[in-house]
Design a protein around this motif. Structure first.
Motif: not given
Lengths: 198, 230
Positions: A8, A13, A149-150, A153-154, B49, B53, B193-195, B198-199, B202-203
């Motif tokens: 990913v 990205h 974070e990307h 994070y995973l 999830e 978190l 924010w990505e958090h 993201y899970l 993704k982007n």
């Protein structure tokens, strides 16, 4: 760093930044023929970044990031780089602590860097926000770590500390860093070399 | 689960220039507010999830660090250590902002069966039409701003109390909306924010922004609007 994370991070990205940058550059010929370094500095525009800056810088940053790691990485640097680290940080342990501290104290998105500072003629650990790159401050990057974070994070969810210490213990490529340091030293005057007399 | 009310922040008295031994009032500590819904109740817009978190790890960390920074500030003020007072400002803005912003965010979203996603009625609905033409137009603008935000931050629908109109603003990192204008009141904030996504996404932040409107709690936003524009 898991396969999925790399797929990913690199495949989506990083690839995205490259594609978007190409699209932006396709619009005019002004920046034609620049190197990546020149592109980043030109689009940074002395602190007033142009729209291309984010993509250009992120391409640069990620290029260095993949270079800063290797399978079976970690451990310690040797020879000249280790000597320089001990000179500038006191010890390798101090350097590691400083690196960890800097990474964990970054607010928001950004990067952590080991740079050779041109004017101060020493190594330093610095942090930057979003896509900022130390070459715009005229310093020479040796290593970097993506703290967006990307990047973690995973694999680590919000456990930044584990991510950074895993990087230091298992991923960081001191070989790559030593090569970059050798090149960087060509640009910084450390003074007369001490050549031992036989 | 009842939403525990946000502890009101009592101001720390600055005993810097008092010659009497007035002690500062006891330091208030903050704690994680409960969510008024289960972690999985916002699916499929936001996964359980992520909610867990986001609430238990991220928000809690902001609160923990905010309390720590306030305690250090309290000590520094009592000792007259201005340099530490100055150094703590960014940690206070970041962690305090994180606490405030997320506390608002949990109220900005609601499960569909509790009217999450139901378009705004009442005076806010009318104000949106007046300021932006339509709800669709507002959503489009917010999503565009949210997608364009580089790095971490928030996108807000706010009320400018002085100019008496609705505004769309973005803030970086955990800066609260007031950093963009002292008269701005947050009605709706979306964490980009990505958090926050993201899970699940993704982007592809634009997909997150498209889907979150299915669980936006307009009742809350309308309540704040009516109270603040009275």
């Amino acid at each position: 760093m898991s396969k999925r994370a790399l797929e990913v991070h690199w495949g989506v990205h990083h690839r995205g930044f490259v594609d978007d940058l190409n699209k932006q550059l396709g619009k005019s010929d002004i920046l034609y023929g620049s190197t990546m370094d020149e592109l980043v500095k030109a689009t940074y525009n002395n602190g007033n970044p142009l729209p291309e800056f984010n993509n250009a810088a992120e391409v640069w940053n990620h290029d260095l990031f993949w270079e800063s790691m290797q399978p079976g990485g970690g451990g310690m640097p040797k020879l000249g780089l280790l000597e320089q680290i001990e000179k500038d940080f006191g010890s390798f342990t101090n350097f590691r602590e400083k690196f960890m501290e800097t990474a964990l104290s970054l607010f928001g998105s950004g990067w952590v860097w080991v740079v050779l500072k041109r004017r101060e003629k020493r190594l330093a650990v610095v942090k930057s926000s979003n896509s900022i790159n130390p070459i715009v401050w005229d310093d020479i990057p040796i290593l970097n770590l993506d703290m967006w974070e990307h990047a973690y994070y995973l694999d680590y969810k919000n456990d930044k500390a584990k991510y950074v210490s895993t990087f230091m213990n298992h991923l960081v490529s001191w070989n790559a860093a030593m090569v970059r340091m050798a090149c960087a030293e060509a640009f910084v005057n450390f003074g007369e070399p001490k050549i031992p007399i036989a | 689960m009842a939403l525990r009310s946000l502890a009101t922040r009592k101001t720390l008295t600055l005993g810097l220039n008092s010659t009497r031994l007035t002690q500062s009032r006891a330091l208030q500590t903050f704690s994680l507010p409960d969510l008024p819904y289960d972690y999985g109740a916002l699916e499929p817009a936001i996964s359980g999830e992520i909610m867990q978190l986001h609430h238990q790890k991220h928000h809690q960390t902001y609160i923990t660090n905010y309390n720590k920074a306030l305690e250090q500030l309290h000590e520094a003020i009592q000792k007259g250590d201005f340099s530490t007072v100055a150094k703590l400002q960014s940690a206070i803005k970041f962690n305090g902002g994180g606490h405030i912003n997320h506390s608002i965010f949990w109220q900005n979203i609601a499960p569909i069966r509790e009217e999450g996603g139901e378009p705004p009625k009442g005076s806010l609905g009318w104000a949106i039409d007046t300021n932006f033409g339509s709800l669709e137009s507002l959503i489009q603008k917010i999503n565009a701003e949210g997608a364009a935000l580089q790095g971490s931050g928030w996108v807000w629908l706010g009320l400018d109390k002085e100019l008496k109109k609705l505004v769309i603003e973005t803030t970086a990192n955990q800066d609260p909306l007031v950093t963009k204008g002292a008269h701005l009141v947050p009605l709706l904030g979306i964490d980009v924010w990505e958090h926050a996504y993201y899970l699940q996404y993704k982007n592809v932040r634009p997909d997150y922004l498209k889907n979150i409107w299915k669980v936006i709690n307009w009742k809350y936003a309308n309540g704040v609007y009516e109270k603040e524009s009275a």
